[in-house]
Design an enzyme around this catalytic site. Sequence first.
Site, PDB file in Angstrom:
ATOM      1  N   ARG A 127      -8.878   0.558   8.549  1.00 48.97           N
ATOM      2  CA  ARG A 127      -9.213  -0.561   8.754  1.00 48.97           C
ATOM      3  C   ARG A 127     -10.490  -0.978   9.740  1.00 48.97           C
ATOM      4  O   ARG A 127      -9.387  -2.387   9.621  1.00 48.97           O
ATOM      5  CB  ARG A 127      -7.979  -0.432   9.696  1.00 48.97           C
ATOM      6  CG  ARG A 127      -6.341  -0.805   9.007  1.00 48.97           C
ATOM      7  CD  ARG A 127      -5.447  -0.979   9.791  1.00 48.97           C
ATOM      8  NE  ARG A 127      -4.130  -1.205   9.420  1.00 48.97           N
ATOM      9  CZ  ARG A 127      -3.401  -0.286   9.046  1.00 48.97           C
ATOM     10  NH1 ARG A 127      -3.084   0.641   8.798  1.00 48.97           N
ATOM     11  NH2 ARG A 127      -1.870  -0.630   9.046  1.00 48.97           N
ATOM     12  N   ARG A 153      -0.925  -9.146  13.424  1.00 50.00           N
ATOM     13  CA  ARG A 153      -1.700  -7.965  12.735  1.00 50.00           C
ATOM     14  C   ARG A 153      -2.224  -8.503  11.032  1.00 50.00           C
ATOM     15  O   ARG A 153      -3.298  -8.554  11.362  1.00 50.00           O
ATOM     16  CB  ARG A 153      -0.233  -7.260  11.430  1.00 50.00           C
ATOM     17  CG  ARG A 153       0.266  -6.557  12.729  1.00 50.00           C
ATOM     18  CD  ARG A 153       2.118  -6.179  12.144  1.00 50.00           C
ATOM     19  NE  ARG A 153       1.894  -4.947  10.938  1.00 50.00           N
ATOM     20  CZ  ARG A 153       2.565  -4.989  10.235  1.00 50.00           C
ATOM     21  NH1 ARG A 153       4.433  -6.038  10.441  1.00 50.00           N
ATOM     22  NH2 ARG A 153       2.347  -4.291   9.574  1.00 50.00           N
ATOM     23  N   ARG A 180      11.295  -2.346  11.957  1.00 51.52           N
ATOM     24  CA  ARG A 180      10.446  -2.316  13.363  1.00 51.52           C
ATOM     25  C   ARG A 180       9.545  -2.875  14.474  1.00 51.52           C
ATOM     26  O   ARG A 180      10.013  -4.652  13.978  1.00 51.52           O
ATOM     27  CB  ARG A 180       8.756  -1.927  12.447  1.00 51.52           C
ATOM     28  CG  ARG A 180       8.806  -0.122  11.932  1.00 51.52           C
ATOM     29  CD  ARG A 180       8.559   0.110  10.703  1.00 51.52           C
ATOM     30  NE  ARG A 180       6.576  -0.564  10.909  1.00 51.52           N
ATOM     31  CZ  ARG A 180       5.919  -0.380  10.573  1.00 51.52           C
ATOM     32  NH1 ARG A 180       5.976   0.330   8.792  1.00 51.52           N
ATOM     33  NH2 ARG A 180       4.710  -0.908  10.358  1.00 51.52           N
ATOM     34  N   ARG A 233      11.965  -6.414   5.817  1.00 48.68           N
ATOM     35  CA  ARG A 233      11.493  -5.316   5.441  1.00 48.68           C
ATOM     36  C   ARG A 233      11.977  -4.577   6.536  1.00 48.68           C
ATOM     37  O   ARG A 233      12.643  -4.863   8.377  1.00 48.68           O
ATOM     38  CB  ARG A 233      10.198  -4.931   5.853  1.00 48.68           C
ATOM     39  CG  ARG A 233       9.899  -2.849   5.459  1.00 48.68           C
ATOM     40  CD  ARG A 233       8.343  -2.550   5.591  1.00 48.68           C
ATOM     41  NE  ARG A 233       7.379  -2.648   6.807  1.00 48.68           N
ATOM     42  CZ  ARG A 233       6.400  -3.039   6.621  1.00 48.68           C
ATOM     43  NH1 ARG A 233       5.675  -2.050   5.873  1.00 48.68           N
ATOM     44  NH2 ARG A 233       5.869  -3.173   7.725  1.00 48.68           N
ATOM     45  N   LYS A 265       0.433  -0.792  -0.182  1.00 49.71           N
ATOM     46  CA  LYS A 265       0.240  -0.493  -0.221  1.00 49.71           C
ATOM     47  C   LYS A 265       0.971   1.276   0.014  1.00 49.71           C
ATOM     48  O   LYS A 265       0.659   2.154  -0.694  1.00 49.71           O
ATOM     49  CB  LYS A 265      -1.289   0.491   0.899  1.00 49.71           C
ATOM     50  CG  LYS A 265      -2.119  -0.854   1.309  1.00 49.71           C
ATOM     51  CD  LYS A 265      -2.338  -0.822   2.443  1.00 49.71           C
ATOM     52  CE  LYS A 265      -2.090  -1.063   3.922  1.00 49.71           C
ATOM     53  NZ  LYS A 265      -1.700  -1.977   4.558  1.00 49.71           N
TER      54      LYS A 265
HETATM   55  P1  ADP Z   1       1.998  -1.702   8.315  1.00 54.38           P
HETATM   56  O1  ADP Z   1       0.419  -1.267   6.715  1.00 54.38           O
HETATM   57  O2  ADP Z   1       2.833  -2.306   7.343  1.00 54.38           O
HETATM   58  O3  ADP Z   1       0.848  -2.387   8.882  1.00 54.38           O
HETATM   59  P2  ADP Z   1       1.477   0.836   8.820  1.00 54.38           P
HETATM   60  O4  ADP Z   1       2.126   1.617   9.287  1.00 54.38           O
HETATM   61  O5  ADP Z   1       0.128   1.192   8.072  1.00 54.38           O
HETATM   62  O6  ADP Z   1       1.857  -0.649   9.041  1.00 54.38           O
HETATM   63  O7  ADP Z   1       0.403   0.532  10.829  1.00 54.38           O
HETATM   64  C1  ADP Z   1       1.338   0.178  11.384  1.00 54.38           C
HETATM   65  C2  ADP Z   1       0.086   0.579  12.942  1.00 54.38           C
HETATM   66  O8  ADP Z   1      -0.158   1.808  12.838  1.00 54.38           O
HETATM   67  C3  ADP Z   1      -0.688  -0.574  12.771  1.00 54.38           C
HETATM   68  O9  ADP Z   1      -0.567  -2.355  12.982  1.00 54.38           O
HETATM   69  C4  ADP Z   1      -1.821  -0.059  13.858  1.00 54.38           C
HETATM   70  O10 ADP Z   1      -1.279  -0.357  15.139  1.00 54.38           O
HETATM   71  C5  ADP Z   1      -1.495   1.506  13.564  1.00 54.38           C
HETATM   72  N1  ADP Z   1      -2.507   2.268  12.237  1.00 54.38           N
HETATM   73  C6  ADP Z   1      -2.152   2.166  11.109  1.00 54.38           C
HETATM   74  N2  ADP Z   1      -3.528   2.954  10.646  1.00 54.38           N
HETATM   75  C7  ADP Z   1      -4.832   2.354  11.255  1.00 54.38           C
HETATM   76  C8  ADP Z   1      -5.927   2.817  11.579  1.00 54.38           C
HETATM   77  N3  ADP Z   1      -6.253   3.198   9.767  1.00 54.38           N
HETATM   78  N4  ADP Z   1      -6.559   2.145  12.380  1.00 54.38           N
HETATM   79  C9  ADP Z   1      -6.396   1.562  13.605  1.00 54.38           C
HETATM   80  N5  ADP Z   1      -4.674   1.370  13.723  1.00 54.38           N
HETATM   81  C10 ADP Z   1      -4.028   1.856  12.679  1.00 54.38           C
END
Ligand code: ADP
Length: 216
Positions: free
Chosen positions: A88, A166, A155, A122, A14
């Site tokens: 999400r 996740r 990370r 990653r 994404k």
């Molecule tokens: P990835 O897409 O690789 O999981 P992100 O940087 O998008 O990584 O997200 C990392 C973390 O940030 C998620 O595991 C969650 O804890 C939080 N997060 C990001 N976007 C949301 C969202 N829309 N709702 C809830 N938590 C979020």
Amino acid sequence: MVKVIMLGPPGAGKGTYATRMAPKLGIPTISTGDLLRAARDDPEIGGIIRKYQDSGELVPDEIVINALKKRLEKDDAKNGFILDGFPRTIEQAKALEGITNINVVINLDVPEEIIIKRLSSRRICPKCGTIYNLLYLKPKVDEICDKCGTKLIQRDDDKPEAIKERLKIYHEKTEPLIDFYKEKGILMTVTTDRIDVPPEEQVDKIMSILKEKKLI
Ligand code: ADP
Ligand code: ZN
């Protein structure tokens, strides 16, 4: 004006695709993961964000929705945007409907074994945020950022236990959004079938979809 959602499991690409599409479209990428990471030192909500992010769980809807709302109010988002990592949950998708209209949802369909391999290899630069992958987006010098020379890190949520968590959460909470947007008639699926598909190839596919739908 085009407003795009990038939907898909963690590690689907994404962010990688969104950040390459944004300059072509002249609109910003808005990543809720980045917005939340930027608020990790906030005296009020930082502690909560760290707790959820580090374990790979979803940050509570209220915090995420607020952060997104504020970001969408900035001038650069007035002519469209790409959402990376939001919504999400169905709750978040419904809240978004009250904030703005989305034109298209790009659903990245990637097999789970590819996801797991990608996420565990990653690495990111803790200083400038550049993303690398030890399998196919390697830094020129081992474990060192090409752009700023900083030592790369993994990370906490890219460690094996958090990855499992996740993916479980993705299936439970996020996957239902596929049907949600299918029913609205704005879902377009882009499939990945090998780990080393060049990002530009997928970006081209997505750009053609936007053209076909006369969104750009
Ligand atoms: P990835 O897409 O690789 O999981 P992100 O940087 O998008 O990584 O997200 C990392 C973390 O940030 C998620 O595991 C969650 O804890 C939080 N997060 C990001 N976007 C949301 C969202 N829309 N709702 C809830 N938590 C979020
Ligand atoms: Zn760097």
